[in-house]
Design a protein around this motif. Structure first.
Motif, PDB file in Angstrom:
ATOM      1  N   GLY A  14       0.816  -1.221   0.000  1.00  0.00           N
ATOM      2  CA  GLY A  14       0.000   0.000   0.000  1.00  0.00           C
ATOM      3  C   GLY A  14       0.848   1.269   0.000  1.00  0.00           C
ATOM      4  O   GLY A  14       0.523   2.245  -0.660  1.00  0.00           O
ATOM      5  N   GLU A  15       1.922   1.256   0.767  1.00  0.00           N
ATOM      6  CA  GLU A  15       2.826   2.416   0.822  1.00  0.00           C
ATOM      7  C   GLU A  15       4.269   1.933   0.635  1.00  0.00           C
ATOM      8  O   GLU A  15       5.048   1.900   1.592  1.00  0.00           O
ATOM      9  CB  GLU A  15       2.686   3.134   2.172  1.00  0.00           C
ATOM     10  CG  GLU A  15       1.301   3.706   2.421  1.00  0.00           C
ATOM     11  CD  GLU A  15       1.165   4.276   3.826  1.00  0.00           C
ATOM     12  OE1 GLU A  15       1.129   5.511   3.961  1.00  0.00           O
ATOM     13  OE2 GLU A  15       1.127   3.479   4.781  1.00  0.00           O
ATOM     14  N   PRO A  16       4.616   1.567  -0.590  1.00  0.00           N
ATOM     15  CA  PRO A  16       5.928   0.939  -0.804  1.00  0.00           C
ATOM     16  C   PRO A  16       7.103   1.842  -0.446  1.00  0.00           C
ATOM     17  O   PRO A  16       8.194   1.352  -0.144  1.00  0.00           O
ATOM     18  CB  PRO A  16       5.927   0.600  -2.299  1.00  0.00           C
ATOM     19  CG  PRO A  16       4.801   1.349  -2.896  1.00  0.00           C
ATOM     20  CD  PRO A  16       3.829   1.661  -1.825  1.00  0.00           C
ATOM     21  N   GLU A  17       6.862   3.174  -0.458  1.00  0.00           N
ATOM     22  CA  GLU A  17       7.982   4.075  -0.159  1.00  0.00           C
ATOM     23  C   GLU A  17       8.602   3.807   1.209  1.00  0.00           C
ATOM     24  O   GLU A  17       9.803   3.998   1.400  1.00  0.00           O
ATOM     25  CB  GLU A  17       7.558   5.546  -0.272  1.00  0.00           C
ATOM     26  CG  GLU A  17       6.510   6.023   0.715  1.00  0.00           C
ATOM     27  CD  GLU A  17       5.093   5.719   0.232  1.00  0.00           C
ATOM     28  OE1 GLU A  17       4.936   4.955  -0.734  1.00  0.00           O
ATOM     29  OE2 GLU A  17       4.129   6.240   0.843  1.00  0.00           O
ATOM     30  N   LYS A  18       7.772   3.325   2.145  1.00  0.00           N
ATOM     31  CA  LYS A  18       8.301   3.058   3.487  1.00  0.00           C
ATOM     32  C   LYS A  18       9.372   1.963   3.425  1.00  0.00           C
ATOM     33  O   LYS A  18      10.425   2.077   4.036  1.00  0.00           O
ATOM     34  CB  LYS A  18       7.175   2.598   4.411  1.00  0.00           C
ATOM     35  CG  LYS A  18       6.176   3.668   4.734  1.00  0.00           C
ATOM     36  CD  LYS A  18       5.171   3.087   5.703  1.00  0.00           C
ATOM     37  CE  LYS A  18       4.169   4.146   6.140  1.00  0.00           C
ATOM     38  NZ  LYS A  18       3.066   3.530   6.899  1.00  0.00           N
ATOM     39  N   ALA A  19       9.056   0.907   2.678  1.00  0.00           N
ATOM     40  CA  ALA A  19      10.014  -0.192   2.558  1.00  0.00           C
ATOM     41  C   ALA A  19      11.269   0.269   1.811  1.00  0.00           C
ATOM     42  O   ALA A  19      12.384  -0.127   2.151  1.00  0.00           O
ATOM     43  CB  ALA A  19       9.369  -1.373   1.844  1.00  0.00           C
ATOM     44  N   ARG A  40       0.277   8.517  -5.816  1.00  0.00           N
ATOM     45  CA  ARG A  40      -1.020   8.060  -5.285  1.00  0.00           C
ATOM     46  C   ARG A  40      -2.006   9.191  -5.057  1.00  0.00           C
ATOM     47  O   ARG A  40      -3.103   8.956  -4.550  1.00  0.00           O
ATOM     48  CB  ARG A  40      -0.811   7.327  -3.950  1.00  0.00           C
ATOM     49  CG  ARG A  40      -0.191   5.960  -4.074  1.00  0.00           C
ATOM     50  CD  ARG A  40      -0.387   5.160  -2.805  1.00  0.00           C
ATOM     51  NE  ARG A  40       0.115   5.832  -1.623  1.00  0.00           N
ATOM     52  CZ  ARG A  40       1.379   5.819  -1.221  1.00  0.00           C
ATOM     53  NH1 ARG A  40       2.271   5.147  -1.910  1.00  0.00           N
ATOM     54  NH2 ARG A  40       1.751   6.459  -0.140  1.00  0.00           N
ATOM     55  N   GLN A  41      -1.608  10.410  -5.446  1.00  0.00           N
ATOM     56  CA  GLN A  41      -2.452  11.562  -5.126  1.00  0.00           C
ATOM     57  C   GLN A  41      -3.860  11.471  -5.715  1.00  0.00           C
ATOM     58  O   GLN A  41      -4.804  11.962  -5.126  1.00  0.00           O
ATOM     59  CB  GLN A  41      -1.785  12.872  -5.533  1.00  0.00           C
ATOM     60  CG  GLN A  41      -1.233  13.593  -4.329  1.00  0.00           C
ATOM     61  CD  GLN A  41      -0.270  14.691  -4.699  1.00  0.00           C
ATOM     62  OE1 GLN A  41      -0.215  15.101  -5.859  1.00  0.00           O
ATOM     63  NE2 GLN A  41       0.488  15.167  -3.737  1.00  0.00           N
ATOM     64  N   GLY A  42      -3.978  10.814  -6.856  1.00  0.00           N
ATOM     65  CA  GLY A  42      -5.302  10.664  -7.458  1.00  0.00           C
ATOM     66  C   GLY A  42      -6.215   9.767  -6.630  1.00  0.00           C
ATOM     67  O   GLY A  42      -7.400   9.656  -6.913  1.00  0.00           O
ATOM     68  N   GLY A  43      -5.649   9.085  -5.652  1.00  0.00           N
ATOM     69  CA  GLY A  43      -6.461   8.226  -4.791  1.00  0.00           C
ATOM     70  C   GLY A  43      -6.487   6.766  -5.220  1.00  0.00           C
ATOM     71  O   GLY A  43      -6.982   5.926  -4.502  1.00  0.00           O
ATOM     72  N   THR A  44      -5.937   6.472  -6.406  1.00  0.00           N
ATOM     73  CA  THR A  44      -5.931   5.066  -6.815  1.00  0.00           C
ATOM     74  C   THR A  44      -4.525   4.493  -6.696  1.00  0.00           C
ATOM     75  O   THR A  44      -3.537   5.227  -6.724  1.00  0.00           O
ATOM     76  CB  THR A  44      -6.393   4.889  -8.278  1.00  0.00           C
ATOM     77  OG1 THR A  44      -5.691   5.860  -9.065  1.00  0.00           O
ATOM     78  CG2 THR A  44      -7.879   5.072  -8.432  1.00  0.00           C
TER      79      THR A  44
END
Ligand code: CTP
Length: 413
Positions: free
Chosen positions: A221-226, A257-261
């Motif tokens: 969901g939030e790959p940037e964290k990894a 992800r700003q578009g929400g999708t």
């Protein structure tokens, strides 16, 4: 803790029905059967997980065949590993024979032989993934947790089960980061020390396996964290020395992800590689053996980045924007749109993606031939010029187009 009640509360009825059936069949054969791995972890965390893993101290394939017939679902089996997979409508069930594993050399695929449930849990990656819930009729819902998984879960820790874990299988480095960041856990202190010590063992893993782990990370969901964590732990530079998991990357992934999708993994990959040189991107893509489509998207991203300056002034005509961007992979253009700093570059990239790339002329090659344009290279040339005129608003109607072709490409009497 009443795990039977937890199973009944958190699993859909159709899943429970199958699990109970599995437990009854195992009982008939005098075998023990367990729910194991990620689904047990997620059961305690209250997270939905419909990828179920079941381990039987006995013949997994025989049991799975019976289930496939009863529920009329497709079965895929791997006789060599003693595993089989069933795909139900709303969930998947993997059934495996309990086994022990040994590694011929670091990074090798393990050699397996049948074993007990205890041995099966001991061969696993992390304690939180090494808990089992018995399904056998009469013991349904009993927790088997000999390696302290529940305690680590409560303390929110990712812990390996032995000192050589990352050496045996360095993909666990990437898996561990994924769990840590997805669940908001931390590596247990000793585990983090081992990870830092063994990070070089990633060299023992084939490109295909590394790519698989990377792709799974991009599906988070939030790959940037990894990726930020992988940067911090020195893991990213083992994949390629030029990769960075810094604040810039975090911002870009969030922008995506700003578009929400949820963006496609390919877009994240293009952003990850955006700052590489073409040569560096090629090395990375080759090392991880990416398929042709992904390779084109990433290389186009890097190549386009070097050209977007040409789109940074006010007076660039739509036909020039079209000419520059036509042929580039659309994900590469999206990546550049997200990453570009100049508002004008962004505006031009956006214009291309939302409008220019769809512009078609009303006349086609046949129409041109009827008008008298000789077939061959002249047709393409005329169509290109016509499209450019249309993009720039110089022609609108069919009549305009005919006029345009006549005046430019046909000899006037
Ligand atoms: N496993 C392991 N070592 C690996 C891969 C898998 O020990 N290199 C074990 C873990 O017990 C894991 C289980 O096999 O829980 C299933 O693997 P997988 O489906 O990859 O893991 P999940 O935990 O289900 O992962 P996710 O939640 O990301 O789907």
């Amino acid at each position: 803790m009443d795990i039977k009640a937890l199973l009944e509360k958190n699993l859909p009825p159709e899943v429970l029905e199958v699990l109970k059936d599995v437990g009854e069949r195992a009982r008939r054969y005098g075998r023990e059967v367990y729910l194991v791995g990620g689904v047990v972890r997620d059961l305690f965390l209250g997270r939905e997980n419909l990828d179920l893993d079941v381990v039987i101290e006995g013949d997994a394939i025989g049991l799975t065949k019976e289930l496939a017939e009863k529920y009329r679902v497709r079965m895929v089996s791997h006789i060599r590993f003693g595993t089989a997979k069933l795909r139900f409508n709303s969930f998947a069930l993997d059934v495996a024979t309990a086994r022990t594993e040994s590694y011929g050399h670091p990074g090798a695929l393990p050699t397996v032989r049948p074993g007990t449930i205890l041995e099966d849990l001991k061969r696993r990656d992390f304690s939180i993934n090494a808990m089992a819930v018995c399904l056998t009729l009469g013991r349904f819902g009993e927790l088997f947790d000999p390696l302290g998984g529940k305690e680590d879960l409560d303390r929110r820790l990712v812990r390996v089960l032995h000192e050589r874990s990352f050496i045996d299988d360095a993909t666990r480095i990437l898996r561990g980061i994924r769990y840590e960041q997805r669940l908001d856990f931390r590596f247990e202190e000793g585990t983090e020390r081992l990870l830092r010590r063994d990070v070089k063992m990633l060299h023992t893993i084939s490109g295909d396996r590394l790519r698989h782990e990377l792709e799974r990370t991009l599906e988070e969901g939030e790959p940037e964290k990894a990726f930020r964590r992988a940067g911090e732990l020195g893991v990213l530079r083992e994949l390629h020395p030029a990769l960075k998991g810094d604040g810039w990357l975090v911002r870009m992934f969030r922008r995506a992800r700003q578009g929400g999708t949820k963006p496609p993994a390919e877009l994240y990959l293009c952003l990850l590689c955006y700052r590489l040189t073409e040569r560096e991107a090629e090395q990375f893509l080759e090392h991880l053996n990416f398929p042709a489509r992904m390779t084109k998207a990433v290389l186009d991203t890097v190549r386009l980045r070097q050209k977007t300056d040409e789109l940074s002034s006010e007076g660039v005509k739509p036909s020039v924007v079209y000419k520059l961007l036509h042929g580039y992979d659309s994900t590469a253009i999206r990546a550049n749109l997200l990453a570009a700093e100049s508002p004008l570059v962004k505006r031009h990239l956006q214009l291309y993606l939302s409008k220019l790339r769809y512009v078609r002329t009303l006349l086609d090659g046949v129409d041109l031939a009827v008008l008298g344009v000789p077939m061959g290279p002249a047709t393409g040339e005329a169509l290109n010029a016509l499209r450019a005129a249309k993009l720039d608003g110089e022609v609108r109607t069919r009549r305009d187009e005919v006029e345009f072709v006549r005046s430019r490409f046909l000899k006037q009497d």
